[in-house]
Design a protein around this motif. Structure first.
Motif, short mmCIF file in Angstrom:
data_model
loop_
_atom_site.label_atom_id
_atom_site.label_comp_id
_atom_site.label_asym_id
_atom_site.label_seq_id
_atom_site.Cartn_x
_atom_site.Cartn_y
_atom_site.Cartn_z
N ILE A 1 0.86 -1.19 0.00
CA ILE A 1 0.00 0.00 0.00
C ILE A 1 0.90 1.24 0.00
O ILE A 1 1.82 1.34 0.82
N PRO A 2 0.65 2.21 -0.91
CA PRO A 2 1.43 3.45 -0.86
C PRO A 2 1.39 4.06 0.55
O PRO A 2 0.33 4.12 1.17
N ARG A 3 2.55 4.47 1.04
CA ARG A 3 2.64 5.01 2.41
C ARG A 3 1.61 6.10 2.68
O ARG A 3 1.03 6.14 3.76
N LYS A 4 1.38 6.97 1.72
CA LYS A 4 0.44 8.08 1.92
C LYS A 4 -1.00 7.60 2.03
O LYS A 4 -1.85 8.33 2.54
N GLU A 5 -1.30 6.41 1.55
CA GLU A 5 -2.67 5.88 1.61
C GLU A 5 -2.93 5.01 2.83
O GLU A 5 -4.08 4.72 3.16
N VAL A 6 -1.89 4.59 3.52
CA VAL A 6 -2.04 3.69 4.67
C VAL A 6 -2.93 4.32 5.74
O VAL A 6 -3.78 3.65 6.32
N ILE A 7 -2.76 5.59 5.99
CA ILE A 7 -3.51 6.27 7.05
C ILE A 7 -5.03 6.24 6.81
O ILE A 7 -5.82 6.37 7.74
N ASP A 8 -5.45 6.03 5.56
CA ASP A 8 -6.87 5.99 5.21
C ASP A 8 -7.48 4.60 5.34
O ASP A 8 -8.69 4.43 5.13
N LEU A 9 -6.67 3.59 5.65
CA LEU A 9 -7.18 2.24 5.81
C LEU A 9 -7.92 2.09 7.14
O LEU A 9 -7.86 2.97 7.99
N ASN A 10 -8.58 0.96 7.33
CA ASN A 10 -9.25 0.66 8.60
C ASN A 10 -8.18 0.24 9.62
O ASN A 10 -7.81 -0.93 9.70
N LEU A 11 -7.68 1.24 10.35
CA LEU A 11 -6.59 1.06 11.32
C LEU A 11 -7.11 1.33 12.72
O LEU A 11 -8.10 2.05 12.90
#
Length: 156
Positions: A105-115
């Motif tokens: 996953i692109p690093r910039k998109e990780v924060i938008d995942l279900n975390l």
């Protein structure tokens, strides 16, 4: 009290992320996390890290860095001490994981995942290339109710 490791393996501006969707009784069910797991008896943090990454991904870490130590606590879960790593070099072939699906996953998109909410806090520190840090995350169920961070300018 549990000791665990978690690693964000990086390649080409992406993190290898695990969508935990295969185990029935899983506290991380349907959450995206890095790669890691629980210490076995007598293991050091590094030994646990290397074993868990190999077991879950088939990869052998060649360059990795301890970034922080996270203390998790929640009613019913007890306390967990997690050693947080990033890795920038590895060998081997990515394999299927028994705990979920692996995706780059692109690093910039990780924060938008279900975390988990707390994961977003330490992922921001990783994105800022923060020095070594310790963090306390207290949950009530899935709700983050307290967080504290100490950033070290040099190792304590």
């Amino acid at each position: 009290m549990k000791n665990t490791t978690l690693c964000y393996i990086e390649q080409d501006g992406k993190y290898l992320m695990l969508l935990r969707n295969k185990k029935k009784a899983d506290i991380n069910k349907n959450k995206w996390i890095g790669i890691g797991g629980k210490f076995e008896e007598g293991e050091s943090p590094e030994e646990c890290l290397l074993r868990e990454v190999k077991e879950e991904t088939g990869l052998i870490l060649e360059e990795y860095r301890l970034r922080g130590i996270i203390t998790f606590s929640s009613e019913g879960w007890g306390t967990e001490y997690m050693y947080l790593y990033t890795a920038s070099a590895f060998s081997g072939t990515l394999q299927e994981c028994a705990e979920g699906e692996l995706h780059w996953i692109p690093r910039k998109e990780v924060i938008d995942l279900n975390l988990w909410e707390g994961d977003k806090l330490f992922l921001r520190l990783l994105a800022e290339d923060s020095p070594m840090f310790s963090m306390v995350l207290r949950y009530r169920g899935e709700e983050l109710i307290e967080s504290r961070t100490k950033i070290y300018s040099s190792m304590p």
